[in-house]
Design a protein around this motif. Sequence first.
Motif, PDB file in Angstrom:
ATOM      1  N   GLU A   1       0.829  -1.208   0.000  1.00  0.00           N
ATOM      2  CA  GLU A   1       0.000   0.000   0.000  1.00  0.00           C
ATOM      3  C   GLU A   1       0.860   1.254   0.000  1.00  0.00           C
ATOM      4  O   GLU A   1       0.554   2.241  -0.698  1.00  0.00           O
ATOM      5  CB  GLU A   1      -0.929   0.001   1.215  1.00  0.00           C
ATOM      6  N   SER A   2       1.942   1.270   0.770  1.00  0.00           N
ATOM      7  CA  SER A   2       2.838   2.420   0.782  1.00  0.00           C
ATOM      8  C   SER A   2       3.441   2.641  -0.601  1.00  0.00           C
ATOM      9  O   SER A   2       3.533   3.781  -1.081  1.00  0.00           O
ATOM     10  CB  SER A   2       3.953   2.214   1.816  1.00  0.00           C
ATOM     11  N   ARG A   3       3.847   1.548  -1.256  1.00  0.00           N
ATOM     12  CA  ARG A   3       4.432   1.672  -2.598  1.00  0.00           C
ATOM     13  C   ARG A   3       3.367   2.055  -3.618  1.00  0.00           C
ATOM     14  O   ARG A   3       3.659   2.770  -4.595  1.00  0.00           O
ATOM     15  CB  ARG A   3       5.131   0.370  -2.993  1.00  0.00           C
ATOM     16  N   ARG A   4       2.128   1.613  -3.403  1.00  0.00           N
ATOM     17  CA  ARG A   4       1.053   1.994  -4.331  1.00  0.00           C
ATOM     18  C   ARG A   4       0.854   3.504  -4.322  1.00  0.00           C
ATOM     19  O   ARG A   4       0.673   4.133  -5.376  1.00  0.00           O
ATOM     20  CB  ARG A   4      -0.260   1.297  -3.938  1.00  0.00           C
ATOM     21  N   ARG A   5       0.900   4.107  -3.123  1.00  0.00           N
ATOM     22  CA  ARG A   5       0.757   5.558  -3.037  1.00  0.00           C
ATOM     23  C   ARG A   5       1.914   6.273  -3.724  1.00  0.00           C
ATOM     24  O   ARG A   5       1.721   7.288  -4.399  1.00  0.00           O
ATOM     25  CB  ARG A   5       0.656   5.994  -1.570  1.00  0.00           C
ATOM     26  N   LEU A   6       3.121   5.719  -3.554  1.00  0.00           N
ATOM     27  CA  LEU A   6       4.281   6.303  -4.232  1.00  0.00           C
ATOM     28  C   LEU A   6       4.141   6.188  -5.745  1.00  0.00           C
ATOM     29  O   LEU A   6       4.420   7.146  -6.484  1.00  0.00           O
ATOM     30  CB  LEU A   6       5.564   5.611  -3.759  1.00  0.00           C
TER      31      LEU A   6
ATOM     32  N   GLU B   1       1.404   6.024  -7.416  1.00  0.00           N
ATOM     33  CA  GLU B   1       0.358   6.961  -7.840  1.00  0.00           C
ATOM     34  C   GLU B   1       0.929   8.367  -7.992  1.00  0.00           C
ATOM     35  O   GLU B   1       0.635   9.077  -8.962  1.00  0.00           O
ATOM     36  CB  GLU B   1      -0.784   6.956  -6.827  1.00  0.00           C
ATOM     37  N   GLU B   2       1.761   8.773  -7.036  1.00  0.00           N
ATOM     38  CA  GLU B   2       2.398  10.085  -7.110  1.00  0.00           C
ATOM     39  C   GLU B   2       3.318  10.185  -8.321  1.00  0.00           C
ATOM     40  O   GLU B   2       3.315  11.208  -9.043  1.00  0.00           O
ATOM     41  CB  GLU B   2       3.180  10.364  -5.824  1.00  0.00           C
TER      42      GLU B   2
ATOM     43  N   GLU C   1       2.791  -1.700 -10.154  1.00  0.00           N
ATOM     44  CA  GLU C   1       1.399  -1.814  -9.696  1.00  0.00           C
ATOM     45  C   GLU C   1       0.937  -3.262  -9.843  1.00  0.00           C
ATOM     46  O   GLU C   1       0.315  -3.825  -8.938  1.00  0.00           O
ATOM     47  CB  GLU C   1       0.506  -0.879 -10.513  1.00  0.00           C
TER      48      GLU C   1
ATOM     49  N   GLN D   1      10.861   0.257  -0.925  1.00  0.00           N
ATOM     50  CA  GLN D   1      10.564   1.627  -1.321  1.00  0.00           C
ATOM     51  C   GLN D   1      11.794   2.262  -1.966  1.00  0.00           C
ATOM     52  O   GLN D   1      11.675   3.004  -2.946  1.00  0.00           O
ATOM     53  CB  GLN D   1      10.134   2.432  -0.098  1.00  0.00           C
TER      54      GLN D   1
ATOM     55  N   ARG E   1      10.120  10.904   0.969  1.00  0.00           N
ATOM     56  CA  ARG E   1      10.309   9.463   1.125  1.00  0.00           C
ATOM     57  C   ARG E   1      11.704   9.130   1.665  1.00  0.00           C
ATOM     58  O   ARG E   1      11.848   8.230   2.502  1.00  0.00           O
ATOM     59  CB  ARG E   1      10.080   8.761  -0.221  1.00  0.00           C
TER      60      ARG E   1
END
Length: 465
Positions: free
Chosen positions: A313-318, A320-321, A350, A383, A426
């Motif tokens: 989930e943390s990497r998904r947000r990254l 997305e950014e 993803e 990350q 990050r």
Amino acid sequence: MSDSESNPARTFKSLDDAVPRYESFLTVDEHRERNQALARKHDHVTYEEHGESKGGETIWTVTIGTGDRSALLFGAPHPNEPIGSMTIDFLIHELATNDELRASLDYEFVCMPIADIDGVRLNEGWFDGPFTLSNYIQNFYRPPPDEQIEATFPVEYENYSFNESTPATRILTDLIEAHQPDFIYSFHNLEFGGCYYYLTEPLEPLHDVLSSLPEEYGVPLHHGEPEWFENEAFDDTIYRLRTFEDQYEMVHEDNDTEPEEVLLGGNAYDYASRFDDDVVEFIVELPYFYDPQIQDQTELNRTREEVIREGVESRRRLLEEMGNVVKSVGEYLPDTPMARESMGVVSYFEDEGKSKVEWAESAPETDDPATVAQYVDERFLRQCHLLRYAGMLLRSIDHTAMSADEETHEQLMDAKTVLEDILHDRISEIREHLDYETIPIWKLVVIQARVGLVCLDYRQSTPDE
């Protein structure tokens, strides 16, 4: 039990004093000059040029030794991984000058110090330090998979074939055909974590030596999650190197995916096994940066599945950014390997994240308590892996802005500011949770040199079955 099984190999501890205390990584030009000078000085060392890279760089090898066996060594198949090139540089100089060592090894050593020369050139910005995570990320380069050395060896399997090798890969195939090596040492490394190994077959009498040797130099074994979550382990931190056949069968099991959509070529082992069924490929992964938590096996009050979900989930947000930045400026970026790869990783990772969560939901071992090492790996070290590509995207934006018109330049600079803020936040988060240190280059070189020689010595002292 034979002598080789009870006392599997020399440990080559004497090499400690022979390894120079390197302060930086050698550049392409420095490697070439040193290799040419070595060949001029010693008649038993052969420097040979074989052709050019895609970018017009001369690709060369150094050959030394007259044994009955053949060992193929190649460094920097991934150009952000220069430790192996340094190890090859040390080994060829040591073999050239240490007559006793050379005579004790029944090998002809065929060495390509730098496989991806074009890519190494694009990493040289961090080779002289400072050796920080930030400097590494901002000067990092890695080509798309279809331009990577060990993903583009020719293959023919079932109804699938691939023959679009890089120039360096084609040279390696020629070397394999000419020398038919029975041992291949492909030099890789990671940026953060601990030591682990890949082998195409288990060498069980050596497992204890391989596991204990890095810790002689304060380099821990990697006790986080495996690099690939479906890896088959021969032993703790010793994994089976996946072959093209493995990859094909995994894709074939997915009825929604055709092999041509996701597969490329094979690795060096895939090609070399055409000529010698007993060939072994060996890889040791070593980090530049180390934090003691990567070996902390204290159990947490959370399952591995929960930790994996948090990391994904943390990497998904990254992602997305990063994806938002790509959407804002992607149309302006040039069709270069750096730009293509930095933009393409968003969708790739993803999909990788979704697959990992699906695996974690079904694999019984992920119901076990997670360790500190697994949490640190999943939450922070992976990350770092993504942030490298954010660094490539930043370099691509900067390069494009140099020749852009005023309106486009402003848009690119806005995107650059956003991406720099993402990287700053990050990296700051990682620094907050990890008190990492840089491992001296000489320690990484001596580990790679010693474990490789241990395997070579064991192979020559163990009769072929």
